[in-house]
Structure formats: C-alpha cells, structure tokens
Design an enzyme around this catalytic site. Structure first.
Site, short mmCIF file in Angstrom:
data_model
loop_
_atom_site.label_atom_id
_atom_site.label_comp_id
_atom_site.label_asym_id
_atom_site.label_seq_id
_atom_site.Cartn_x
_atom_site.Cartn_y
_atom_site.Cartn_z
N ASP A 277 0.87 -1.19 0.00
CA ASP A 277 0.00 0.00 0.00
C ASP A 277 0.90 1.23 0.00
OD1 ASP A 277 -2.28 1.94 0.72
OD2 ASP A 277 -3.32 0.03 0.76
N HIS A 322 -12.15 -0.51 -8.25
CA HIS A 322 -13.34 0.37 -8.26
C HIS A 322 -12.98 1.82 -7.88
CE1 HIS A 322 -14.93 0.27 -3.80
NE2 HIS A 322 -13.63 0.40 -3.84
#
Ligand SMILES: C[S@@+](CC[C@H](N)C(=O)[O-])C[C@H]1O[C@@H](n2cnc3c(N)ncnc32)[C@H](O)[C@@H]1O
Length: 426
Positions: A277, A322
C-alpha cells in the site's frame, strides 16, 4: 428490467415468506422476534432466501401504496437518516446506553454534554428508523440496530467515516458535476468541490492522520461480520487451496491494513502474503499491528510503478479497481505484467454490478441499491466506478490480450461480491 408486481402478488410474497420464516423459527424453538429484540438471531440467518424475498417485496409494496408526494418527501429529507446516526456515533451514544436495561435521556444528556432537548430530538428521529426505542417516556433502550453499533466498534467506525467524514463529499456531487460535466479526472471530483482542494481523494485523506486511521479501520469494519462485505466472503469465494500451490506467494496490492490478508494467512498458513500500500498506510499498519500471522509481510509500493514482487502465484486487488477510472485501471493492471510468470493469476475482488437482466429476478432490488450506492460513492470520491462482469473482462483485455479472463467466483451468502480471475498466458 425489473418486473413490477401487483398489490396482490406482493402481499402474497410477503405472507408466503413470513410463513416460511415462522415455520423455521418454530422448528428451532426460537420465539418470533420483533424489531426491538436484541437477543434474537437475524431472520436472514434463519432463511436467507425467504428474508431477502420478503424485504424486497416489502420495499416495493411501500412504494406501491404510498403516494409519490409521500415518498418524495421522505427521500427529500433522507440525509437526516444518515446524519442522525452520524451524530449518535460522533458522541459515542450507542456505547453509553447499556445493552441490558436502558438509560434515562437526562442521564445520557449529562454523559454526552448535549442539551437534553436536542439529544432527545436526535434520538427520537433515529427511533423512526428502529435505532433505539423509548419504552417509557424519556427512557431509551437498544434495538438490534443500535446494539450493532455498540457491539461492533469497527463497523461503527466505518459508519462514522461514511456518515460524518464522507457525507459532505456526497452532498457536493451536484456542484462537481455542474463544474466539470465531462471529466474523468481524479482531481475534478466531489471531494475537490467539497473541500476546495486540488489533491486526489487519497492524498486529501492522508493530510489528516485521524481521518486516515478512521478510513483504514473503517474499511476493516466494513468487512466485518455484520457489515457490508465480509472478508470471509473473499476467502470462501475463491478456490485458494486448489487453484494455487500449497506454498503460494500472494501479493495483496492496495491491501490497506491487511485485514483480508490476515484472514487468508490464517486460513492457509503455508501461503506467503505480501501486503502493499502507500507508505503512510504501511507505516501506520506496522505501528498498529503488534501481533498477527507470521506469513504476512508489508511493503510500501505505489501500484502505478512496476510490480516489485516477481513471480508471485496471485496478485490480489480487493476494492482497488473500483477506485479507478478505466484508463487508470488498465495502467495498474499493466504494471503487474512484467512481474508475472506464466499461469499466475490476477484476482480482482469487487462488487459486480447487476445487469438489467439480473434485476428482473426478484430479490435483487436492495442488493442493486447497495452496489449503486457504492458506485456513486466512487464517482464522488475518485471519478471511478463499480463495474459489470463484462466491463471487468474488457479491462483485462485492454491491459493485454495475453491476460486471459478465466472465471468469476461468487458465494451464495453474498452474491454481490465477485472475484474475477485472469490468467497470464504469454
Ligand atoms: C478501498 S481501499 C481497499 C483496501 C483493501 N484492499 C480492502 O479491500 O479493504 C483502496 C486502497 O488502495 C490504496 N491505494 C491508493 N492509491 C494507491 C497507490 N498509488 N499505491 C498503492 N496503494 C494505493 C489505499 O491506500 C487503500 O488502502
């Protein structure tokens, strides 16, 4: 298109499914619950098909019997549904009401430091949504909804994030669309209109450490037992144990606090899992996780850069695609390709937007609403979107013709979640 049903059809669906639920409750010697009973099981756990059909029919029935004026008036003020729960969470009210017994509004007002009159009005609004009840004047008790807020602090954090931090962004969506009607830019979104910032959502988020922490914990909470999409669904939906080798190396790209990786690592102790991340998220995760499965490691990596873990068996992207418009999503998939060995998987875990044909099946309305809510959220935060199965297949094809879309995996307990699998076939 969804078929519209008559008054008679809807009422018979309601009574048929209610009778089926009653029979099952009786067979299990469970007394029939009410919306106030905090100790009964969810009716969805007793018979999920009957509960889903009934809830969808009841919603359609309400739309049929109420006048357009009545319905539109309820919709016009629906933001107070959101805001009232946001206030309850902001003041930790669900936790301050004992689960057993209850509390006088005056005592609660003293604890939270709000004027009793204001507190009472806010709580009484929430009561119209079955959040708390007032069995005697000025005395409140939990219902299953308010109790869920008290029992699951991580889920409450997710709701607090959504209802307090992100709600102002949703409200700015009309302004953003008027200002930038044709854009797909990540810096021309409702978040930019709401907070007058030129930064993309995730940069804006990390400007405030508390807000960032709430986001990371909130996402884990959203994946908890009572929330929107359980991490268990990801573990159950994909055949991890048979599709991948016993000592599989899995990279959780954009894995946040690593909550899904930890669940996967516990289910498959022989896997090695790398959570990637942004540096600030990895740093906060390392600081927060004092313990955890030994087969999970953490690495700062910008997913726009070439993937540094070469030759993994699977690259897993959950709720990452998304967040991206099509062009960017393709770029992120392409960044994986140089690291991939033949036969390696790209696994995308997302909501699958139902097609109009899916909506024709009964029991899909509420589910479609949840997916569509998330879709608008993506538009507001990032000019991104939720996608249909065909749209995911098109993303793989656009990334590289050799990234072959193989299958989509779902579980019956949460059919809106789908794991889309592509295999690198050079
Ligand atoms: C919606 S969250 C999903 C987190 C996690 N996969 C889950 O399902 O809960 C999207 C994640 O993408 C991460 N992200 C955003 N931009 C990124 C970048 N450029 N490189 C790596 N990660 C990024 C965010 O920090 C966030 O943790």
């Amino acid at each position: 298109m969804m078929t519209a049903r008559s008054l008679e059809q809807l009422s018979s669906i309601v009574s048929r499914n209610a009778a089926a639920l009653s029979r099952k409750l009786e067979a299990q010697s469970i007394s029939s619950p009410t919306v106030r009973d905090i100790h009964s099981p969810n009716l969805g756990d007793i018979d999920s098909t009957a509960a889903t059909e009934l809830a969808n029919a009841a919603r359609e029935l309400q739309a049929l019997v109420q006048s357009p004026g009545e319905q539109l008036n309820l919709l016009a003020f629906a933001y107070y549904d959101t805001i009232s729960i946001g206030i309850l969470l902001e003041f930790n009210i669900p936790e301050l009401v004992p689960l057993e017994g209850g509390i006088a509004l005056s005592e609660l007002a003293e604890k939270v430091g709000l004027l009793e009159d204001k507190l009472a009005r806010i709580v009484r609004y929430a009561i119209t949504n079955f959040v708390f009840h007032e069995p005697e004047p000025n005395y409140i008790k939990h219902t299953p909804l308010s109790a869920a807020l008290a029992r699951d602090p991580r889920f409450a954090t997710f709701l607090r994030l959504s209802m307090v931090d992100l709600a102002p962004i949703a409200v700015a969506l009309p302004r953003a669309l008027l200002k930038w009607p044709q854009t797909e830019s990540i810096t021309e979104c409702a978040v930019n209109a709401a907070f007058d910032t030129d930064e993309p959502f995730f940069a804006w988020l990390s400007r405030d450490a508390t807000r960032q922490a709430r986001f990371d914990q909130g996402l884990a909470g959203f994946s908890g037992a009572v929330a929107g999409r359980s991490s268990n669904v990801d573990i159950a939906a994909y055949p991890w144990g048979t599709a991948l080798p016993p000592n599989a190396l899995v990279v959780d790209v954009g894995g946040g606090s690593g909550h899904v990786s930890k669940a996967l690592a516990e289910a498959f102790p022989s896997f090695r899992i790398v959570v990637q991340d942004r540096p600030e998220v990895i740093e906060a995760t390392r600081e927060a996780s004092t313990s955890g499965p030994g087969n999970v490691s953490y690495e700062a990596h910008n997913f726009r850069d070439p993937q540094p873990v070469i030759g993994a068996d699977a690259y897993f992207l959950r709720q990452v695609i998304h967040n991206l418009a099509d062009k960017e999503a393709v770029t992120i998939l392409q960044a994986l390709l140089p690291a991939m060995k033949p036969g390696a998987r790209v696994l995308i875990s997302e909501y699958a937007v139902p097609t109009p044909a899916d909506l024709g099946r009964s029991g899909q309305l509420l589910e479609a609403k949840m997916v569509r809510e998330m879709d608008l959220q993506m538009m507001a935060l990032l000019n991104a979107k939720e996608r249909t199965r065909d749209e995911f297949a098109a993303l793989f094809a656009a990334a590289d013709a050799r990234l072959r879309f193989n299958a989509a995996y779902q579980v019956a307990e949460d059919p809106k979640v789908c794991i889309f699998e592509a295999i690198w076939d050079p």
